[in-house]
Scaffold this motif. Structure first.
Motif, PDB file in Angstrom:
ATOM      1  N   SER A   8      -6.770   5.645   4.950  1.00 57.81           N
ATOM      2  CA  SER A   8      -8.180   5.630   5.395  1.00 57.81           C
ATOM      3  C   SER A   8      -8.496   4.863   4.074  1.00 57.81           C
ATOM      4  N   ILE A   9      -9.230   4.199   4.230  1.00 51.99           N
ATOM      5  CA  ILE A   9     -10.025   3.445   2.967  1.00 51.99           C
ATOM      6  C   ILE A   9     -11.945   3.198   3.764  1.00 51.99           C
ATOM      7  N   LYS A  10     -12.595   3.760   3.017  1.00 55.25           N
ATOM      8  CA  LYS A  10     -14.115   3.379   3.246  1.00 55.25           C
ATOM      9  C   LYS A  10     -14.274   1.778   2.440  1.00 55.25           C
ATOM     10  N   ARG A  11     -15.150   0.799   2.881  1.00 59.28           N
ATOM     11  CA  ARG A  11     -15.884  -0.181   2.430  1.00 59.28           C
ATOM     12  C   ARG A  11     -16.961  -0.067   2.981  1.00 59.28           C
ATOM     13  N   GLN A  12     -18.293  -0.088   2.370  1.00 60.49           N
ATOM     14  CA  GLN A  12     -19.132  -1.085   3.126  1.00 60.49           C
ATOM     15  C   GLN A  12     -19.671  -0.303   3.739  1.00 60.49           C
ATOM     16  N   GLY A  13     -19.508   0.961   3.677  1.00 61.47           N
ATOM     17  CA  GLY A  13     -19.713   2.012   5.176  1.00 61.47           C
ATOM     18  C   GLY A  13     -18.957   1.515   6.365  1.00 61.47           C
ATOM     19  N   LYS A  14     -18.030   0.997   6.513  1.00 57.97           N
ATOM     20  CA  LYS A  14     -16.923   1.453   7.191  1.00 57.97           C
ATOM     21  C   LYS A  14     -15.471   1.537   7.036  1.00 57.97           C
ATOM     22  N   TRP A  15     -14.864   1.870   7.724  1.00 59.26           N
ATOM     23  CA  TRP A  15     -13.578   2.332   7.382  1.00 59.26           C
ATOM     24  C   TRP A  15     -12.504   1.692   8.387  1.00 59.26           C
ATOM     25  N   PHE A  16     -11.405   1.322   7.493  1.00 59.01           N
ATOM     26  CA  PHE A  16     -10.584   0.693   7.323  1.00 59.01           C
ATOM     27  C   PHE A  16      -9.034   1.918   7.382  1.00 59.01           C
ATOM     28  N   TRP A  17      -8.071   1.109   7.542  1.00 60.41           N
ATOM     29  CA  TRP A  17      -6.555   1.935   7.969  1.00 60.41           C
ATOM     30  C   TRP A  17      -5.912   0.782   6.436  1.00 60.41           C
ATOM     31  N   ASP A  18      -4.442   1.266   6.557  1.00 59.74           N
ATOM     32  CA  ASP A  18      -3.985   0.533   5.918  1.00 59.74           C
ATOM     33  C   ASP A  18      -2.689   1.333   5.652  1.00 59.74           C
ATOM     34  N   LEU A  19      -1.837   0.446   5.510  1.00 65.77           N
ATOM     35  CA  LEU A  19       0.006   1.496   5.158  1.00 65.77           C
ATOM     36  C   LEU A  19      -0.638   1.621   3.418  1.00 65.77           C
ATOM     37  N   PRO A  20       0.137   2.880   3.374  1.00 71.69           N
ATOM     38  CA  PRO A  20       0.860   3.809   2.212  1.00 71.69           C
ATOM     39  C   PRO A  20       1.051   2.820   0.841  1.00 71.69           C
ATOM     40  N   ILE A  21       0.612   2.903   0.104  1.00 70.76           N
ATOM     41  CA  ILE A  21       1.161   1.767  -1.246  1.00 70.76           C
ATOM     42  C   ILE A  21       2.005   3.576  -1.898  1.00 70.76           C
ATOM     43  N   ASP A  22       1.410   4.486  -2.514  1.00 76.49           N
ATOM     44  CA  ASP A  22       2.418   5.443  -2.628  1.00 76.49           C
ATOM     45  C   ASP A  22       2.142   6.351  -1.794  1.00 76.49           C
ATOM     46  N   ALA A  35       1.631  10.701  10.693  1.00 76.35           N
ATOM     47  CA  ALA A  35       3.830  10.136  10.495  1.00 76.35           C
ATOM     48  C   ALA A  35       3.669   9.098   9.877  1.00 76.35           C
ATOM     49  N   LEU A  36       2.923   8.214   9.598  1.00 81.78           N
ATOM     50  CA  LEU A  36       3.460   6.960   9.322  1.00 81.78           C
ATOM     51  C   LEU A  36       2.851   6.778   7.753  1.00 81.78           C
ATOM     52  N   GLY A  37       1.860   7.720   6.974  1.00 81.72           N
ATOM     53  CA  GLY A  37       1.113   7.683   6.341  1.00 81.72           C
ATOM     54  C   GLY A  37       0.015   7.038   5.440  1.00 81.72           C
ATOM     55  N   VAL A  38      -0.518   6.846   7.297  1.00 78.06           N
ATOM     56  CA  VAL A  38      -1.332   5.845   7.141  1.00 78.06           C
ATOM     57  C   VAL A  38      -2.832   6.231   5.743  1.00 78.06           C
ATOM     58  N   ALA A  57       1.394   9.751  -2.607  1.00 76.45           N
ATOM     59  CA  ALA A  57       0.718  10.536  -3.252  1.00 76.45           C
ATOM     60  C   ALA A  57      -1.025  10.304  -3.098  1.00 76.45           C
ATOM     61  N   TYR A  58      -1.253   8.744  -2.588  1.00 73.12           N
ATOM     62  CA  TYR A  58      -2.032   9.229  -2.230  1.00 73.12           C
ATOM     63  C   TYR A  58      -2.215   8.739  -0.915  1.00 73.12           C
ATOM     64  N   THR A  59      -3.047   9.482  -0.405  1.00 73.39           N
ATOM     65  CA  THR A  59      -3.992  10.106   0.841  1.00 73.39           C
ATOM     66  C   THR A  59      -4.965   9.192   1.316  1.00 73.39           C
TER      67      THR A  59
END
Length: 347
Positions: A301-315, A296-299, A317-319
């Motif tokens: 998912s970002i993968k950095r160095q083998g670990k998943w991070f969550w971040d609030l959307p910048i745009d 619902a928040l459009g969070v 159109a990005y998922t």
């Protein structure tokens, strides 16, 4: 004089309770859904009916085999109210049936109820509202109501169909069992009683006030939005006394708690997904609810160095972000609304 017959309990084979929706609506028994006019009790009952027709899941319950429903109403039009609501709720309208009352009105003692349940192999029979189906009996008289409820209970037992009666509340104060319209025998005949009440402008709560066959279920919140319609919001912290008191008490449901948790933790930037999931578990938020709030928040998912991070959307159109940090456009990866849950947890 009737012939004397004695039943010995040694000869009775014990059977487990079967459920339409555990622990809220038992199969083969009577359940009452009660509340004030306009508070959403009929819409909630239709949401349950819709899930039954499609085999969909209900809060705290898994999916079931799709089944037929009989919905009998004396208050709302079938064409302009009931069918549009069912369609909005995603019901299979080919599995929703109504007993034609054009020639003769239906009553609780009508043989057509059992005949219709058997003919359609219905697993849920809903009567809305109770007072329209008493067949002239005085609902405030125990002698008038008790035989009707006993007969209806027997129909439920013989057919293993969950019978749900929708009723209004009276304006008297006091204990919840005395707030339903009519004789206390109506309340006594039900094995489960669910009370629906208003907790906000669009939010409602349903409290499991009586449960004879299992521990009472958690209170549940749902939303009646003028645009999006009905939506379950998860468990909430409200009891029957607060609900009936009419206080302006809006409990925080699990979905709202999950949203607030995500927004708070991501306020200063991306956070490891595992930390958010751990915090949610500590607050009693299920992975499914957390996933729904994330969607619902459009969070992102970002993968950095083998670990998943969550971040609030910048745009919008990005998922999803790949290992190299480049955003992938919609269509190249599953959208957030269909986020995949991996064996190691939710990403």
């Amino acid at each position: 004089m009737a012939k004397l017959r004695i039943i010995t309990m040694r000869d009775i084979e014990a059977e487990p309770v079967s459920w339409l929706w555990e622990p809220y609506i038992p199969a083969g028994k009577i359940t009452i859904i009660q509340g004030d006019p306009g508070d959403g009790k009929t819409t909630m009952a239709l949401a349950v009916a819709a899930a039954v027709t499609t085999g969909g899941a209900l809060p705290g319950s898994g999916c079931h085999i799709p089944a037929s429903v009989i919905f009998q109403t004396a208050e709302d039009g079938l064409a302009d109210t009931i069918k549009p609501r069912l369609e909005q709720l995603g019901a299979d309208c080919g599995r929703v049936h109504v007993i034609d009352e054009d020639e003769q009105s239906l009553s609780l003692s009508d043989e057509r109820i059992e005949a219709a349940i058997i003919k359609m192999n219905a697993k849920l029979f809903i009567l809305d509202p109770l007072q329209a189906y008493l067949g002239g009996a005085d609902m405030h008289s125990a002698n008038g109501v008790r035989p009707l409820m006993k007969q209806l209970s027997a129909v439920a037992e013989r057919t293993d169909c969950a019978i749900v009666i929708i009723g209004h509340l009276n304006k008297k104060g006091g204990k919840s069992q005395y707030r339903g319209l009519g004789s206390i025998d109506i309340y006594a005949a039900a094995r489960s009683v669910l009370t629906v009440g208003r907790t906000g402008d669009t939010e409602r709560a349903v409290v499991h006030g009586k449960s004879n066959l299992a521990p009472a279920g958690a209170s549940l919140a749902f939303e009646l939005d003028p645009i999006s319609g009905f939506r379950w919001l998860g468990e909430c912290d409200i009891g029957i006394d607060d609900l009936l008191s009419g206080k302006n008490h809006q409990p925080e449901n699990q979905f709202s708690k999950a949203r607030r948790l995500i927004e708070t933790m991501l306020r200063s930037g991306s956070v490891p997904a595992v930390e958010i999931m751990q915090a949610a578990e500590e607050q009693g938020i299920s992975p499914k609810t957390l996933n729904r709030a994330k969607s619902a928040l459009g969070v992102i998912s970002i993968k950095r160095q083998g670990k998943w991070f969550w971040d609030l959307p910048i745009d919008v159109a990005y998922t999803v972000c790949e290992e190299d940090g480049q955003h992938s456009q919609d269509g190249q990866h599953p959208p957030v609304t269909s986020l995949t849950i991996l064996p190691g947890g939710m990403i």
